[in-house]
Design a protein around this motif. Structure first.
Motif, mmCIF file in Angstrom:
data_model
loop_
_atom_site.group_PDB
_atom_site.id
_atom_site.type_symbol
_atom_site.label_atom_id
_atom_site.label_comp_id
_atom_site.label_asym_id
_atom_site.label_seq_id
_atom_site.Cartn_x
_atom_site.Cartn_y
_atom_site.Cartn_z
ATOM 1 N N ARG A 41 8.226 -10.952 -42.263
ATOM 2 C CA ARG A 41 7.798 -9.616 -42.396
ATOM 3 C C ARG A 41 6.856 -9.043 -41.060
ATOM 4 O O ARG A 41 6.009 -10.219 -40.734
ATOM 5 C CB ARG A 41 7.084 -9.086 -43.504
ATOM 6 C CG ARG A 41 8.017 -9.249 -44.741
ATOM 7 C CD ARG A 41 7.238 -8.872 -46.191
ATOM 8 N NE ARG A 41 6.872 -7.465 -45.766
ATOM 9 C CZ ARG A 41 6.022 -6.876 -46.864
ATOM 10 N NH1 ARG A 41 6.151 -7.319 -47.854
ATOM 11 N NH2 ARG A 41 5.765 -5.635 -46.495
ATOM 12 N N PRO A 42 7.092 -8.054 -40.393
ATOM 13 C CA PRO A 42 5.854 -7.981 -39.399
ATOM 14 C C PRO A 42 4.727 -7.549 -39.720
ATOM 15 O O PRO A 42 4.377 -6.947 -40.977
ATOM 16 C CB PRO A 42 6.648 -6.719 -38.792
ATOM 17 C CG PRO A 42 7.518 -6.112 -39.495
ATOM 18 C CD PRO A 42 8.003 -7.183 -40.334
ATOM 19 N N ILE A 43 3.509 -7.901 -39.084
ATOM 20 C CA ILE A 43 2.373 -7.738 -39.707
ATOM 21 C C ILE A 43 1.862 -6.265 -38.759
ATOM 22 O O ILE A 43 1.644 -6.466 -37.880
ATOM 23 C CB ILE A 43 1.221 -8.885 -39.069
ATOM 24 C CG1 ILE A 43 1.757 -9.902 -39.990
ATOM 25 C CG2 ILE A 43 -0.051 -8.563 -39.432
ATOM 26 C CD1 ILE A 43 1.054 -11.295 -39.196
ATOM 27 N N PRO A 44 1.529 -5.209 -39.505
ATOM 28 C CA PRO A 44 1.086 -4.335 -39.030
ATOM 29 C C PRO A 44 -0.184 -4.260 -37.964
ATOM 30 O O PRO A 44 -0.979 -4.947 -38.527
ATOM 31 C CB PRO A 44 0.990 -3.125 -40.097
ATOM 32 C CG PRO A 44 0.601 -3.967 -41.151
ATOM 33 C CD PRO A 44 1.227 -5.298 -41.085
ATOM 34 N N ALA A 45 -0.320 -3.623 -36.889
ATOM 35 C CA ALA A 45 -1.512 -3.766 -36.000
ATOM 36 C C ALA A 45 -2.503 -2.564 -36.758
ATOM 37 O O ALA A 45 -2.108 -1.758 -37.244
ATOM 38 C CB ALA A 45 -0.944 -3.118 -34.765
ATOM 39 N N PRO A 46 -3.759 -2.917 -36.566
ATOM 40 C CA PRO A 46 -4.820 -2.220 -37.024
ATOM 41 C C PRO A 46 -4.787 -0.737 -36.072
ATOM 42 O O PRO A 46 -4.569 -0.965 -35.008
ATOM 43 C CB PRO A 46 -6.012 -2.704 -36.842
ATOM 44 C CG PRO A 46 -5.793 -3.907 -35.927
ATOM 45 C CD PRO A 46 -4.371 -4.091 -35.833
ATOM 46 N N GLN A 47 -5.263 0.350 -36.689
ATOM 47 C CA GLN A 47 -5.179 1.607 -35.829
ATOM 48 C C GLN A 47 -6.442 1.493 -34.943
ATOM 49 O O GLN A 47 -7.547 1.222 -35.389
ATOM 50 C CB GLN A 47 -5.178 2.660 -36.687
ATOM 51 C CG GLN A 47 -5.274 4.218 -36.081
ATOM 52 C CD GLN A 47 -4.414 5.186 -36.992
ATOM 53 O OE1 GLN A 47 -3.965 4.810 -37.930
ATOM 54 N NE2 GLN A 47 -4.597 6.202 -36.368
ATOM 55 N N THR A 48 -6.150 1.823 -33.742
ATOM 56 C CA THR A 48 -7.181 1.857 -32.772
ATOM 57 C C THR A 48 -7.788 3.080 -32.741
ATOM 58 O O THR A 48 -7.538 3.975 -33.097
ATOM 59 C CB THR A 48 -6.680 1.311 -31.401
ATOM 60 O OG1 THR A 48 -5.842 2.156 -30.945
ATOM 61 C CG2 THR A 48 -6.071 -0.131 -31.324
ATOM 62 N N ALA A 49 -9.059 3.031 -31.884
ATOM 63 C CA ALA A 49 -9.792 4.432 -31.786
ATOM 64 C C ALA A 49 -8.755 5.265 -30.794
ATOM 65 O O ALA A 49 -8.848 6.615 -31.045
ATOM 66 C CB ALA A 49 -11.061 3.925 -30.941
ATOM 67 N N GLN A 50 -8.445 4.663 -29.763
ATOM 68 C CA GLN A 50 -7.488 5.388 -28.981
ATOM 69 C C GLN A 50 -6.249 6.053 -29.660
ATOM 70 O O GLN A 50 -6.037 7.380 -29.306
ATOM 71 C CB GLN A 50 -6.848 4.565 -27.937
ATOM 72 C CG GLN A 50 -5.878 5.065 -26.683
ATOM 73 C CD GLN A 50 -6.612 6.165 -25.868
ATOM 74 O OE1 GLN A 50 -7.823 5.934 -25.692
ATOM 75 N NE2 GLN A 50 -5.908 7.304 -25.504
ATOM 76 N N ALA A 51 -5.613 5.503 -30.660
ATOM 77 C CA ALA A 51 -4.719 5.967 -31.558
ATOM 78 C C ALA A 51 -5.367 7.196 -32.363
ATOM 79 O O ALA A 51 -4.527 8.083 -32.448
ATOM 80 C CB ALA A 51 -4.203 4.781 -32.411
ATOM 81 N N GLU A 52 -6.394 7.148 -32.854
ATOM 82 C CA GLU A 52 -6.942 8.182 -33.705
ATOM 83 C C GLU A 52 -7.236 9.340 -32.870
ATOM 84 O O GLU A 52 -7.129 10.408 -33.100
ATOM 85 C CB GLU A 52 -8.254 7.586 -34.429
ATOM 86 C CG GLU A 52 -7.955 6.561 -35.327
ATOM 87 C CD GLU A 52 -9.147 6.133 -36.256
ATOM 88 O OE1 GLU A 52 -10.449 6.760 -35.898
ATOM 89 O OE2 GLU A 52 -9.024 5.150 -37.174
ATOM 90 N N LEU A 53 -7.797 9.034 -31.799
ATOM 91 C CA LEU A 53 -8.187 10.096 -30.669
ATOM 92 C C LEU A 53 -6.667 10.684 -30.345
ATOM 93 O O LEU A 53 -6.821 12.071 -30.408
ATOM 94 C CB LEU A 53 -8.647 9.719 -29.419
ATOM 95 C CG LEU A 53 -9.297 10.832 -28.456
ATOM 96 C CD1 LEU A 53 -10.376 11.762 -29.286
ATOM 97 C CD2 LEU A 53 -10.093 9.921 -27.315
ATOM 98 N N SER A 54 -5.768 10.184 -30.215
ATOM 99 C CA SER A 54 -4.514 10.728 -29.749
ATOM 100 C C SER A 54 -3.913 11.510 -30.932
ATOM 101 O O SER A 54 -3.315 12.853 -30.548
ATOM 102 C CB SER A 54 -3.437 9.779 -29.240
ATOM 103 O OG SER A 54 -3.838 8.935 -28.014
#
Length: 58
Positions: free
Chosen positions: A23-36
């Motif tokens: 199973r793929p391990i999900p990457a944590p959400q970054t501040a850049q992703a939240e800003l986008s």
């Protein structure tokens, strides 16, 4: 003609055998992703308000 068929029959199971599913391990959400996501949400809301304003004027 027989030799390639026999060789293919012998080697095919070894090639077809794959490794087990991991199973793929999900990457944590970054501040850049939240800003986008925030920017996209604000733009979407502004677009909806603009459409409502244009439709109401008609």
């Amino acid at each position: 003609m027989r030799l390639p068929l026999i060789l293919a029959a012998i080697l095919t199971p070894a090639v077809a055998a794959g490794e087990t599913f991991q199973r793929p391990i999900p990457a944590p959400q970054t501040a850049q992703a939240e800003l986008s996501y925030l920017a996209a949400s604000v733009i979407m809301l502004l677009a909806l308000v603009a459409v409502q304003w244009l439709v109401r004027r008609r």
